[in-house]
Motif scaffolding. Structure first.
Motif, PDB file in Angstrom:
ATOM      1  N   LEU A 160       8.911 -15.616 -34.158  1.00  0.00           N
ATOM      2  CA  LEU A 160       9.895 -15.673 -35.256  1.00  0.00           C
ATOM      3  C   LEU A 160       9.527 -16.734 -36.293  1.00  0.00           C
ATOM      4  CD1 LEU A 160      13.299 -15.291 -33.350  1.00  0.00           C
ATOM      5  CD2 LEU A 160      12.091 -13.560 -34.687  1.00  0.00           C
ATOM      6  N   ASN A 161       8.269 -16.716 -36.731  1.00  0.00           N
ATOM      7  CA  ASN A 161       7.812 -17.761 -37.643  1.00  0.00           C
ATOM      8  C   ASN A 161       7.795 -17.328 -39.104  1.00  0.00           C
ATOM      9  OD1 ASN A 161       6.883 -20.373 -38.244  1.00  0.00           O
ATOM     10  ND2 ASN A 161       4.754 -19.677 -38.273  1.00  0.00           N
ATOM     11  N   TYR A 162       8.319 -16.145 -39.399  1.00  0.00           N
ATOM     12  CA  TYR A 162       8.450 -15.692 -40.779  1.00  0.00           C
ATOM     13  C   TYR A 162       9.935 -15.486 -41.059  1.00  0.00           C
ATOM     14  CZ  TYR A 162       3.438 -14.983 -41.458  1.00  0.00           C
ATOM     15  OH  TYR A 162       2.086 -15.179 -41.609  1.00  0.00           O
ATOM     16  N   SER A 163      10.421 -16.073 -42.133  1.00  0.00           N
ATOM     17  CA  SER A 163      11.852 -15.993 -42.421  1.00  0.00           C
ATOM     18  C   SER A 163      12.299 -14.549 -42.597  1.00  0.00           C
ATOM     19  CB  SER A 163      12.178 -16.812 -43.676  1.00  0.00           C
ATOM     20  OG  SER A 163      11.375 -16.401 -44.777  1.00  0.00           O
ATOM     21  N   ASP A 164      11.458 -13.703 -43.233  1.00  0.00           N
ATOM     22  CA  ASP A 164      11.850 -12.317 -43.448  1.00  0.00           C
ATOM     23  C   ASP A 164      11.782 -11.504 -42.158  1.00  0.00           C
ATOM     24  OD1 ASP A 164       9.107 -12.776 -43.646  1.00  0.00           O
ATOM     25  OD2 ASP A 164       8.844 -11.677 -45.517  1.00  0.00           O
ATOM     26  N   HIS A 165      10.899 -11.893 -41.217  1.00  0.00           N
ATOM     27  CA  HIS A 165      10.866 -11.212 -39.925  1.00  0.00           C
ATOM     28  C   HIS A 165      12.066 -11.609 -39.071  1.00  0.00           C
ATOM     29  CE1 HIS A 165       9.547  -9.404 -36.238  1.00  0.00           C
ATOM     30  NE2 HIS A 165       9.269 -10.551 -35.654  1.00  0.00           N
ATOM     31  N   MET A 207       5.986 -18.078 -44.026  1.00  0.00           N
ATOM     32  CA  MET A 207       5.979 -18.747 -42.726  1.00  0.00           C
ATOM     33  C   MET A 207       6.967 -19.912 -42.737  1.00  0.00           C
ATOM     34  SD  MET A 207       1.871 -18.805 -41.860  1.00  0.00           S
ATOM     35  CE  MET A 207       2.022 -19.769 -40.368  1.00  0.00           C
ATOM     36  N   ILE A 208       7.708 -20.050 -41.664  1.00  0.00           N
ATOM     37  CA  ILE A 208       8.658 -21.156 -41.542  1.00  0.00           C
ATOM     38  C   ILE A 208       7.913 -22.454 -41.242  1.00  0.00           C
ATOM     39  CG2 ILE A 208      10.636 -22.025 -40.225  1.00  0.00           C
ATOM     40  CD1 ILE A 208      11.230 -18.967 -39.647  1.00  0.00           C
ATOM     41  N   PHE A 209       6.953 -22.372 -40.324  1.00  0.00           N
ATOM     42  CA  PHE A 209       6.128 -23.526 -39.952  1.00  0.00           C
ATOM     43  C   PHE A 209       4.683 -23.212 -40.315  1.00  0.00           C
ATOM     44  CE2 PHE A 209       9.639 -23.100 -36.876  1.00  0.00           C
ATOM     45  CZ  PHE A 209      10.343 -24.262 -37.182  1.00  0.00           C
ATOM     46  N   ASP A 210       4.066 -24.037 -41.174  1.00  0.00           N
ATOM     47  CA  ASP A 210       2.700 -23.771 -41.607  1.00  0.00           C
ATOM     48  C   ASP A 210       1.686 -24.221 -40.554  1.00  0.00           C
ATOM     49  OD1 ASP A 210       2.532 -26.555 -41.857  1.00  0.00           O
ATOM     50  OD2 ASP A 210       2.536 -26.532 -44.041  1.00  0.00           O
ATOM     51  N   ALA A 211       0.410 -23.988 -40.853  1.00  0.00           N
ATOM     52  CA  ALA A 211      -0.643 -24.236 -39.862  1.00  0.00           C
ATOM     53  C   ALA A 211      -0.673 -25.684 -39.402  1.00  0.00           C
ATOM     54  CB  ALA A 211      -1.997 -23.827 -40.441  1.00  0.00           C
ATOM     55  N   THR A 224       0.215 -17.151 -35.133  1.00  0.00           N
ATOM     56  CA  THR A 224       1.241 -17.910 -35.849  1.00  0.00           C
ATOM     57  C   THR A 224       2.461 -17.100 -36.280  1.00  0.00           C
ATOM     58  OG1 THR A 224       0.124 -17.593 -37.972  1.00  0.00           O
ATOM     59  CG2 THR A 224      -0.495 -19.543 -36.675  1.00  0.00           C
ATOM     60  N   GLY A 225       2.625 -15.890 -35.774  1.00  0.00           N
ATOM     61  CA  GLY A 225       3.799 -15.106 -36.116  1.00  0.00           C
ATOM     62  C   GLY A 225       3.494 -13.992 -37.099  1.00  0.00           C
ATOM     63  N   THR A 226       4.471 -13.114 -37.298  1.00  0.00           N
ATOM     64  CA  THR A 226       4.239 -11.893 -38.077  1.00  0.00           C
ATOM     65  C   THR A 226       5.313 -11.701 -39.136  1.00  0.00           C
ATOM     66  OG1 THR A 226       3.603  -9.561 -37.809  1.00  0.00           O
ATOM     67  CG2 THR A 226       5.578 -10.272 -36.643  1.00  0.00           C
ATOM     68  N   PRO A 227       4.961 -11.072 -40.266  1.00  0.00           N
ATOM     69  CA  PRO A 227       5.966 -10.727 -41.274  1.00  0.00           C
ATOM     70  C   PRO A 227       6.761  -9.488 -40.844  1.00  0.00           C
ATOM     71  CG  PRO A 227       3.812  -9.966 -41.972  1.00  0.00           C
ATOM     72  CD  PRO A 227       3.597 -10.736 -40.697  1.00  0.00           C
ATOM     73  N   PRO A 228       7.750  -9.068 -41.640  1.00  0.00           N
ATOM     74  CA  PRO A 228       8.551  -7.910 -41.250  1.00  0.00           C
ATOM     75  C   PRO A 228       7.739  -6.620 -41.266  1.00  0.00           C
ATOM     76  CG  PRO A 228       9.106  -8.589 -43.485  1.00  0.00           C
ATOM     77  CD  PRO A 228       8.210  -9.655 -42.912  1.00  0.00           C
ATOM     78  N   GLY A 229       8.328  -5.587 -40.634  1.00  0.00           N
ATOM     79  CA  GLY A 229       7.689  -4.272 -40.602  1.00  0.00           C
ATOM     80  C   GLY A 229       7.210  -3.855 -39.233  1.00  0.00           C
TER      81      GLY A 229
END
Length: 286
Positions: free
Chosen positions: A78-83, A216-220, A241-246
């Protein structure tokens, strides 16, 4: 620098792309891209004129994993706000950490394996971080100095095992070939701004994921620093590091992978992958 490995499984040739995109064989200098050689890779190869090294043809060639077996594979959920919005979950206040088995690691175009016990096989295009230097309690300011480079990962997931079977997420993340990685590892200076890379994923030619690492909520740097508070990060460790929506789980109605489906994905500047879903019974190497 852009690292990749070309050739038959178990006998890949380690290569670096020169300025013209030609793959140059660096096996005579570093042997291979392993957890043991990674800490000195950039230093040793920066002293070499790549144009003097043998060229390796990429036409019709198998692209292997961009390094040999990592010791550890860590993942951020859950590292992408839109995801997070797509999943109907609150934005995390700290990175959500889980592990993938090292046995999930495979070449970028290796097949995705389908078990008859699966019902919700899903996809996730992700930016991967490859650790280049050992670190514990690394500050955010120093974190980028511990990164060898970035790569493309498909964090394949069986959602029923992950979410419906109790316990930790690892159950839905650790089947063989659930972590196609590569084709390249690209060093930070070559990537530029890792917090602004476009990314995408298609299933059977239909666009499913379109995103950008800027959500990304938390960067590298934050992720590397945070993880190093709890564990020693070792050279070659892979962090997804997480995934965007879709993702399939987020579709209305949900959509999941079946045998014969073709998944293609990529990230700006890091290359592309393509996988076909096959029945695990046809995977003779398992």
């Amino acid at each position: 620098m852009k690292f990749l490995r070309i050739g038959t499984e178990g006998a890949e040739t380690p290569c670096v792309l020169d300025n013209d995109g030609v793959a140059r064989d660096v096996s005579g200098i570093v042997g291979d891209f392993t957890p043991e050689t990674i800490p000195t890779l950039v230093e040793r190869l920066s002293e070499v004129s790549l144009g003097t090294l043998p060229a390796v043809s990429r036409e019709q060639a198998r692209i292997g994993t961009p390094m040999t077996q990592p010791r550890n594979i860590y993942c951020i959920g859950l590292n992408y706000s839109d995801h997070a919005a797509e999943a109907g979950m609150a934005i995390p206040t700290e990175p959500i950490l889980f592990n993938k088995s090292a046995a999930t690691y495979c070449a970028p175009n290796a097949p995705i394996l389908f078990s008859p016990r699966m019902t919700k096989l899903d996809w996730e295009v992700e930016l991967g971080i490859v650790i280049g230097k050992r670190g514990l309690n690394v500050s955010k300011v120093e974190a980028m100095n511990h990164i060898l480079g970035f790569t493309v990962v498909n964090d394949v997931s069986e959602r029923a095992w992950q979410l419906d079977r109790g316990g930790q997420w690892a159950k839905g993340k650790c089947f063989p070939n659930f972590c196609p990685t590569g084709p390249l590892i690209v060093t930070p200076e070559e990537v530029g701004n890792a917090s602004d890379l476009s990314m995408w994923l298609d299933v059977n030619g239909e666009r499913m994921q379109t995103g950008n690492t800027r959500t990304m909520i938390f960067d590298a740097a934050t992720i590397v620093s945070y993880l190093s508070e709890f564990m020693i990060l070792e050279p070659g460790d892979l962090i997804c590091t997480g995934t965007p929506p879709g993702v399939g789980m987020g579709k209305k109605p949900p959509r999941y992978l079946a045998v014969g489906d073709v998944v293609s994905l990529g990230i700006e500047g890091l290359g592309t992958q393509t996988q076909t879903v096959i029945d695990v019974e046809n995977a003779s190497w398992i």
